[in-house]
Design a protein around this motif. Structure first.
Motif, PDB file in Angstrom:
ATOM      1  N   PHE A 165      10.150  -7.518  -8.238  1.00  0.00           N
ATOM      2  CA  PHE A 165       9.210  -6.411  -8.382  1.00  0.00           C
ATOM      3  C   PHE A 165       8.184  -6.505  -7.260  1.00  0.00           C
ATOM      4  O   PHE A 165       7.672  -7.591  -6.964  1.00  0.00           O
ATOM      5  N   GLY A 166       7.910  -5.377  -6.621  1.00  0.00           N
ATOM      6  CA  GLY A 166       6.910  -5.342  -5.566  1.00  0.00           C
ATOM      7  C   GLY A 166       6.048  -4.106  -5.682  1.00  0.00           C
ATOM      8  O   GLY A 166       6.500  -3.046  -6.134  1.00  0.00           O
ATOM      9  N   ALA A 167       4.791  -4.225  -5.282  1.00  0.00           N
ATOM     10  CA  ALA A 167       3.860  -3.097  -5.304  1.00  0.00           C
ATOM     11  C   ALA A 167       2.927  -3.190  -4.109  1.00  0.00           C
ATOM     12  O   ALA A 167       2.446  -4.268  -3.769  1.00  0.00           O
ATOM     13  N   VAL A 168       2.689  -2.042  -3.471  1.00  0.00           N
ATOM     14  CA  VAL A 168       1.771  -1.951  -2.342  1.00  0.00           C
ATOM     15  C   VAL A 168       0.777  -0.834  -2.626  1.00  0.00           C
ATOM     16  O   VAL A 168       1.171   0.291  -2.964  1.00  0.00           O
ATOM     17  N   HIS A 169      -0.514  -1.154  -2.503  1.00  0.00           N
ATOM     18  CA  HIS A 169      -1.561  -0.171  -2.772  1.00  0.00           C
ATOM     19  C   HIS A 169      -2.529  -0.108  -1.601  1.00  0.00           C
ATOM     20  O   HIS A 169      -2.927  -1.135  -1.050  1.00  0.00           O
ATOM     21  N   ASP A 170      -2.889   1.108  -1.217  1.00  0.00           N
ATOM     22  CA  ASP A 170      -3.866   1.329  -0.150  1.00  0.00           C
ATOM     23  C   ASP A 170      -5.088   2.037  -0.707  1.00  0.00           C
ATOM     24  O   ASP A 170      -4.967   3.036  -1.435  1.00  0.00           O
ATOM     25  N   LEU A 171      -6.245   1.509  -0.347  1.00  0.00           N
ATOM     26  CA  LEU A 171      -7.509   2.054  -0.840  1.00  0.00           C
ATOM     27  C   LEU A 171      -8.468   2.224   0.330  1.00  0.00           C
ATOM     28  O   LEU A 171      -8.573   1.346   1.196  1.00  0.00           O
ATOM     29  N   GLY A 172      -9.165   3.346   0.372  1.00  0.00           N
ATOM     30  CA  GLY A 172     -10.181   3.551   1.386  1.00  0.00           C
ATOM     31  C   GLY A 172      -9.628   4.151   2.664  1.00  0.00           C
ATOM     32  O   GLY A 172      -8.452   4.524   2.767  1.00  0.00           O
ATOM     33  N   ASP A 173     -10.482   4.228   3.662  1.00  0.00           N
ATOM     34  CA  ASP A 173     -10.166   4.828   4.959  1.00  0.00           C
ATOM     35  C   ASP A 173     -10.282   3.747   6.023  1.00  0.00           C
ATOM     36  O   ASP A 173     -11.366   3.181   6.223  1.00  0.00           O
ATOM     37  N   THR A 174      -9.193   3.438   6.720  1.00  0.00           N
ATOM     38  CA  THR A 174      -9.210   2.349   7.697  1.00  0.00           C
ATOM     39  C   THR A 174     -10.149   2.643   8.866  1.00  0.00           C
ATOM     40  O   THR A 174     -10.537   1.724   9.579  1.00  0.00           O
ATOM     41  N   ALA A 175     -10.524   3.914   9.072  1.00  0.00           N
ATOM     42  CA  ALA A 175     -11.503   4.228  10.113  1.00  0.00           C
ATOM     43  C   ALA A 175     -12.872   3.663   9.762  1.00  0.00           C
ATOM     44  O   ALA A 175     -13.693   3.399  10.645  1.00  0.00           O
ATOM     45  N   VAL A 176     -13.120   3.492   8.452  1.00  0.00           N
ATOM     46  CA  VAL A 176     -14.364   2.885   7.969  1.00  0.00           C
ATOM     47  C   VAL A 176     -14.060   1.499   7.404  1.00  0.00           C
ATOM     48  O   VAL A 176     -14.415   0.476   7.967  1.00  0.00           O
ATOM     49  N   LEU A 177     -13.347   1.468   6.283  1.00  0.00           N
ATOM     50  CA  LEU A 177     -12.893   0.207   5.687  1.00  0.00           C
ATOM     51  C   LEU A 177     -11.771   0.511   4.709  1.00  0.00           C
ATOM     52  O   LEU A 177     -11.959   1.278   3.759  1.00  0.00           O
ATOM     53  N   GLY A 178     -10.602  -0.060   4.968  1.00  0.00           N
ATOM     54  CA  GLY A 178      -9.451   0.134   4.101  1.00  0.00           C
ATOM     55  C   GLY A 178      -8.980  -1.187   3.527  1.00  0.00           C
ATOM     56  O   GLY A 178      -9.035  -2.228   4.185  1.00  0.00           O
ATOM     57  N   LEU A 179      -8.511  -1.147   2.283  1.00  0.00           N
ATOM     58  CA  LEU A 179      -7.999  -2.335   1.607  1.00  0.00           C
ATOM     59  C   LEU A 179      -6.536  -2.113   1.240  1.00  0.00           C
ATOM     60  O   LEU A 179      -6.192  -1.176   0.540  1.00  0.00           O
ATOM     61  N   ASN A 180      -5.678  -2.992   1.735  1.00  0.00           N
ATOM     62  CA  ASN A 180      -4.260  -2.981   1.382  1.00  0.00           C
ATOM     63  C   ASN A 180      -3.971  -4.165   0.472  1.00  0.00           C
ATOM     64  O   ASN A 180      -4.311  -5.310   0.792  1.00  0.00           O
ATOM     65  N   THR A 181      -3.367  -3.908  -0.666  1.00  0.00           N
ATOM     66  CA  THR A 181      -2.980  -4.954  -1.610  1.00  0.00           C
ATOM     67  C   THR A 181      -1.462  -4.962  -1.730  1.00  0.00           C
ATOM     68  O   THR A 181      -0.843  -3.916  -1.947  1.00  0.00           O
TER      69      THR A 181
END
Length: 455
Positions: free
Chosen positions: A262-278
């Motif tokens: 099982f795998g999951a990838v989540h992206d939060l925020g805007d990388t131009a400011v600050l983005g979080l990849n989990t």
């Protein structure tokens, strides 16, 4: 309170889903636009002839007394250094699909390798990175059919029969040498829905990266050299929200194991400011059939967080193996999507590992295509003393540890006749305690890949 691995898995899934829930839910529907098969222009009309050539160089130096052992015309010798330099070229013909409800196409790819360094002492090994003869001499030049298959397509669903590329978290072609591996068998991919795809495959042979012949499947870390005739995989990729992608796969390797992913990838925020990849990955491996690899009950997972601000990405990855044997996967495949699979896989029995990495994309500073990266990883608590089988050489591992450091740079040409040509250089050091299997080694690697189109 001790957190069980099932509870951890449930916690990660629920937290990722809860975080993603701020996005609009994507309902699963059949694709509304015309199917890929209905757009077919014909077998000849859409045919392509393309390929790539790769110059692959690696220079390894074992430290702390480590030695490579090799055969020099019947005499066993040792050396602390190993150098491999090869040129791999792929010439790939892919036809278009015939028109109609069911479309047919074919793909044939010739693989060729040239040994640029043929010194027996430099190669220092049998077929590891350069194809050799029984006396240790390099095979100066060799070729094979890397791909040879027929495809049948209905709507957006394609069945491939023959030697082919196939990609999944448990069975995946590996392309980190001059030539990639490939698999022989049946592969199916269905993309009928807007956010849901299905994959399935059943394969009886693998075409190794540095060998001409087909081979049966064996495992990457097994000590017995046992082989199996078939590996079968099925899975799905599902995107319930714009920011969340998930994958679920199951693989049956005959008489070896059943492996679930099982795998999951989540992206939060805007990388131009600050983005979080989990990024979360979880494998469960259980023995099956004749148990040719002995009893196996193994859990392995990784959880990685990456913070990106414009050109800069800083990531932290934790990985753990729960089981008295290695987390293992099939040889000549890239069936390990764990975050800390690096030069070392950090997959020893009961091993815990942590990686800190940094990368910078110089496009933000006016040099598109240029990137730099560095990472440091540490593994500890490797313990195989409770292993009761014979398939893995781990009983002497008691509190073993190791560390790895790497710096690298890559550049991709952005325009002109050499557009998409990629050059990558890395320098990696690995240091290990006495019984950790990867040992202490330095490696410098330079890889240049040039794609080309003929038709």
């Amino acid at each position: 309170m001790k957190l069980t691995h099932s509870a951890l898995l449930a916690l990660v899934i629920s937290s990722l889903t809860a975080t993603a829930y701020a996005d609009e839910f994507i309902s699963t529907q059949l694709k509304s636009d015309a199917s890929e098969q209905s757009k077919s222009e014909g077998f000849v009309e859409e045919s392509t002839l393309s390929g790539s050539t790769r110059n692959w160089y690696a220079n390894e130096l074992k430290r702390r007394g480590g030695q490579f052992t090799y055969n020099d015309h019947g005499t066993a010798k040792t050396t602390p250094r190993r150098i491999n330099w090869t040129q791999g070229t792929i010439l790939d013909f892919s036809s278009g699909y015939t028109q109609g409800t069911v479309g047919f196409s074919t793909q044939v790819a010739a693989y060729n390798a040239i040994a640029l360094d043929r010194d027996v002492k430099h190669i220092a090994g049998n077929n590891n990175r350069t194809l050799t003869r029984s006396d240790g001499d390099a095979v100066g030049q060799w070729s094979k059919l890397g791909l040879a298959n027929i495809k049948a397509r209905i709507s957006n669903t394609t069945l491939t029969v023959g030697r082919q590329n196939f990609s999944s978290p448990t069975l995946d072609v590996i392309g980190n040498r001059a030539l990639p591996s490939s698999f022989q068998g049946l592969g199916l991919r269905s993309e009928e829905f807007n956010n849901l795809t299905f994959d399935a495959g059943s394969f009886d042979r693998v075409s190794p990266r540095t060998e001409q012949s087909l081979s049966k499947f064996r495992t990457e870390y097994g000590a017995l050299g046992v082989e199996t005739d078939r590996a079968t995989v099925a899975g799905l990729n599902y995107q319930p929200f714009k920011s969340l992608k998930t994958r679920l796969y199951a693989t049956h390797v005959e008489d070896f194991w059943n492996q679930y992913y099982f795998g999951a990838v989540h992206d939060l925020g805007d990388t131009a400011v600050l983005g979080l990849n989990t990024n979360f990955n979880y494998y469960k491996t259980l023995d099956t059939g004749k148990k040719a690899m002995g009893e196996i009950n193994n859990d392995a997972y990784s959880l990685a967080f990456g913070l990106t601000h414009q050109a800069h990405t800083l990531s932290l990855s934790y990985q753990q193996v729960v089981g008295d044997e290695y987390f293992d996967y099939l040889h000549e495949t890239n069936g390990i999507y764990l975050a800390n699979s690096l030069l070392s896989d950090f997959n020893g029995p009961n091993e815990k590992s942590l990686q800190l990495a940094y990368s910078i994309n110089m496009a933000q500073y006016g040099i598109p295509g240029l990137k730099f990266n560095a990472y440091h990883a540490r593994g500890w608590d490797i313990d195989g003393t409770h292993y009761k089988g014979t398939a893995y050489d781990v009983r002497n591992m008691n509190g073993e540890k190791h560390s790895e450091f790497s710096i690298g740079t890559s550049y991709a040409i952005q325009s002109g006749p050499l557009k998409a040509t990629a050059i990558r250089a890395t320098y990696t050091t690995h240091r290990a305690s006495s019984n950790q299997a990867d040992g202490s080694i330095n490696e410098f690697r330079v890889v240049t890949t040039i794609p080309f189109n003929i038709l």
